[in-house]
Design a protein around this motif. Structure first.
Motif, PDB file in Angstrom:
ATOM      1  N   GLU A 226       0.829  -1.207   0.000  1.00 30.66           N
ATOM      2  CA  GLU A 226       0.000   0.000   0.000  1.00 30.66           C
ATOM      3  C   GLU A 226       0.862   1.256   0.000  1.00 30.66           C
ATOM      4  O   GLU A 226       0.590   2.207  -0.742  1.00 30.66           O
ATOM      5  N   VAL A 227       1.919   1.269   0.800  1.00 24.85           N
ATOM      6  CA  VAL A 227       2.829   2.419   0.846  1.00 24.85           C
ATOM      7  C   VAL A 227       3.460   2.660  -0.524  1.00 24.85           C
ATOM      8  O   VAL A 227       3.455   3.782  -1.042  1.00 24.85           O
ATOM      9  N   LEU A 228       3.997   1.601  -1.120  1.00 22.94           N
ATOM     10  CA  LEU A 228       4.715   1.744  -2.385  1.00 22.94           C
ATOM     11  C   LEU A 228       3.776   2.065  -3.542  1.00 22.94           C
ATOM     12  O   LEU A 228       4.092   2.904  -4.397  1.00 22.94           O
ATOM     13  N   ALA A 229       2.627   1.404  -3.591  1.00 29.04           N
ATOM     14  CA  ALA A 229       1.680   1.631  -4.686  1.00 29.04           C
ATOM     15  C   ALA A 229       1.161   3.066  -4.670  1.00 29.04           C
ATOM     16  O   ALA A 229       1.130   3.740  -5.714  1.00 29.04           O
ATOM     17  N   LYS A 230       0.760   3.553  -3.506  1.00 28.97           N
ATOM     18  CA  LYS A 230       0.257   4.924  -3.421  1.00 28.97           C
ATOM     19  C   LYS A 230       1.343   5.937  -3.761  1.00 28.97           C
ATOM     20  O   LYS A 230       1.085   6.945  -4.437  1.00 28.97           O
ATOM     21  N   ARG A 231       2.562   5.663  -3.299  1.00 28.42           N
ATOM     22  CA  ARG A 231       3.667   6.575  -3.599  1.00 28.42           C
ATOM     23  C   ARG A 231       3.908   6.652  -5.098  1.00 28.42           C
ATOM     24  O   ARG A 231       4.094   7.738  -5.657  1.00 28.42           O
ATOM     25  N   ASN A 232       3.909   5.508  -5.769  1.00 31.64           N
ATOM     26  CA  ASN A 232       4.143   5.498  -7.220  1.00 31.64           C
ATOM     27  C   ASN A 232       2.999   6.149  -7.985  1.00 31.64           C
ATOM     28  O   ASN A 232       3.222   6.922  -8.921  1.00 31.64           O
ATOM     29  N   ILE A 233       1.775   5.835  -7.607  1.00 31.12           N
ATOM     30  CA  ILE A 233       0.625   6.413  -8.311  1.00 31.12           C
ATOM     31  C   ILE A 233       0.642   7.934  -8.199  1.00 31.12           C
ATOM     32  O   ILE A 233       0.463   8.651  -9.194  1.00 31.12           O
ATOM     33  N   GLU A 234       0.879   8.442  -7.006  1.00 32.95           N
ATOM     34  CA  GLU A 234       0.934   9.894  -6.817  1.00 32.95           C
ATOM     35  C   GLU A 234       2.062  10.522  -7.621  1.00 32.95           C
ATOM     36  O   GLU A 234       1.909  11.586  -8.223  1.00 32.95           O
ATOM     37  N   TYR A 235       3.211   9.849  -7.650  1.00 39.93           N
ATOM     38  CA  TYR A 235       4.356  10.366  -8.402  1.00 39.93           C
ATOM     39  C   TYR A 235       4.084  10.351  -9.904  1.00 39.93           C
ATOM     40  O   TYR A 235       4.360  11.324 -10.621  1.00 39.93           O
ATOM     41  N   PHE A 236       3.529   9.266 -10.392  1.00 36.48           N
ATOM     42  CA  PHE A 236       3.203   9.183 -11.823  1.00 36.48           C
ATOM     43  C   PHE A 236       2.186  10.255 -12.215  1.00 36.48           C
ATOM     44  O   PHE A 236       2.272  10.841 -13.290  1.00 36.48           O
ATOM     45  N   GLU A 237       1.217  10.490 -11.334  1.00 31.32           N
ATOM     46  CA  GLU A 237       0.222  11.528 -11.606  1.00 31.32           C
ATOM     47  C   GLU A 237       0.883  12.905 -11.721  1.00 31.32           C
ATOM     48  O   GLU A 237       0.487  13.730 -12.547  1.00 31.32           O
TER      49      GLU A 237
END
Length: 416
Positions: A226-237
């Motif tokens: 959850e930590v890594l997925a949310k971090r990546n999604i926010e960064y990609f956005e």
């Protein structure tokens, strides 16, 4: 709460999955087969099965190769169900200390960078190094004396370049390199940069990228995912307007970001939709290069080489993303492609638990694949996956084969 019955109740017991199941091909046990897993998962949801040590052993025996999903008439996500029961197992029994340490490191890029440097400095203490590979001097979890490992690099790929590389192009691609490509198989990233220069594609290295989370996901550490997925999604956005596409030269990382993030957030509408939106920009590297550029024509102009290649279809490339024709088309411009008897059969990497605690199963699957590769009499075996590279290279080493494993990106770049 994951509803196992939504998958298990739809199984019609047709048996197609058993014929292609990686673990069933090794032990021929109906319990550790896709329909066996589903029966047990249904019983678990109904309160008829306790998650005891025997159940833990059974559910951790799946390679998550998705062969069953690929052939299932109902496309039942057996892999997603098993990933979710592993979360329950992790909650009940905990996660081994060395896995916890590894997954904790995945959250912190700077600490990972430091540990990689220390690994580079001290690797000769624990390993015998020959060329770009090494074998252990002693045994530990995941470190068996017969094993072949890639050498650590003194500097990671992401730390070896500026974040933005201007190649004078109209399009900019973001590169999600993956942990293995960043710290061990760094030639993949260098080859990708070489290809981008040839195609005049600007490159954004996206240096705030985090691990995709696949190792933790396959083990049941959903807090880390959850930590890594949310971090990546926010960064990609945040990069949405700066890049035209995010290309990933690693099948497991690409499948995790493009497909499994949506599965992971099955009960969170907001993050599931954000993951779906981001997935539109995600491409496996050969998929993007073959479909969106003129690389095939450029390679054709270079002529044929004498070397031949056999191609292994990484599970997370062909079965989860439908990518298998694209790398072959690019490679065929310069190499003779010799197909092995079953390029779609899983090589047996299977994740951290399989490598550390069930290596005998991983080894057995690897030897099946090594025999197929060796029978082709080629110089190279290729797959767009560093987990496959590590597994098949080790299997070929044990098999006594001289065939060399190369990512297709490396083979393509060699012709430019």
């Amino acid at each position: 709460m994951f509803k196992f019955s939504e998958i298990s109740d739809k199984c019609v017991k047709c048996g197609k999955c058993i014929q292609v199941c990686t673990i069933h091909n090794i032990n021929s046990d109906e319990v550790t087969s896709p329909r066996g897993f589903l029966d047990l998962l249904g019983a678990y949801e109904r309160g008829e099965l306790n998650l005891d040590k025997n159940a833990k052993n059974i559910f951790e025996s799946c390679f998550l190769c998705t062969n069953c999903v690929d052939v299932c008439p109902n496309s039942l996500r057996v892999d997603t169900a098993i990933e979710n029961v592993r979360k329950d197992l992790a909650n009940k029994y905990g996660i081994a200390w060395y896995k916890k340490a590894f997954f904790w490191l995945l959250r912190y890029r700077k600490i990972m960078d430091f540990c990689a440097k220390m690994g580079y400095v001290f690797q000769s203490c624990a390993f015998k190094i020959k060329e770009s590979t090494m074998t252990p001097r002693f045994s530990l979890p995941m470190v068996k004396k017969e094993r072949l490992f890639p050498t650590a690099k003194g500097k990671s790929f992401l730390n070896s370049h500026e974040e933005f590389i201007d190649n004078g192009g109209e399009k900019t691609i973001g590169i999600f390199i993956g942990c293995m490509g960043n710290y061990a198989y760094t030639s993949i990233g260098e080859s990708l940069l070489k290809i981008a220069r040839e195609l005049k594609l600007n490159v954004h290295l996206m240096k705030k990228q985090a691990c995709c989370g696949a190792p933790a996901y396959f083990t049941g550490d959903f807090a880390t995912v959850e930590v890594l997925a949310k971090r990546n999604i926010e960064y990609f956005e945040s990069l949405r307007d700066k890049i035209d596409a995010i290309i990933i030269p690693e099948a497991t990382c690409s499948a995790m970001v493009k497909v499994d993030y949506e599965h992971f957030f099955h009960d969170n509408d907001e993050w599931r939709e954000r993951a779906k939106e981001i997935s539109k920009k995600i491409f496996l590297a050969t998929e993007y290069l073959e479909k969106e550029t003129n690389l095939a024509q450029i390679l054709a102009s270079k002529g044929k080489r004498l070397e031949s290649v056999t191609y292994h279809d990484a599970c997370h490339a062909r079965k989860m993303q439908g990518v298998y024709k694209e790398p072959r088309k690019l490679l065929a411009q310069n190499y003779d492609i010799v197909e092995m008897s079953d390029p779609n059969e899983c090589c047996g990497f299977g994740g951290v638990t399989m490598q550390a605690e069930k290596y005998h199963l991983s080894r057995a699957a690897g030897q099946r694949k090594a025999a197929m590769v060796n029978d082709t009499n080629v110089k190279f075996v290729s797959a767009e996956c560093s987990a496959c590279k590590m597994q098949i290279s080790n299997a070929l080493h044990i098999h006594g084969s001289n065939v060399k494993f190369e990512n297709p990106i490396d083979l393509i770049a060699a012709n430019l």
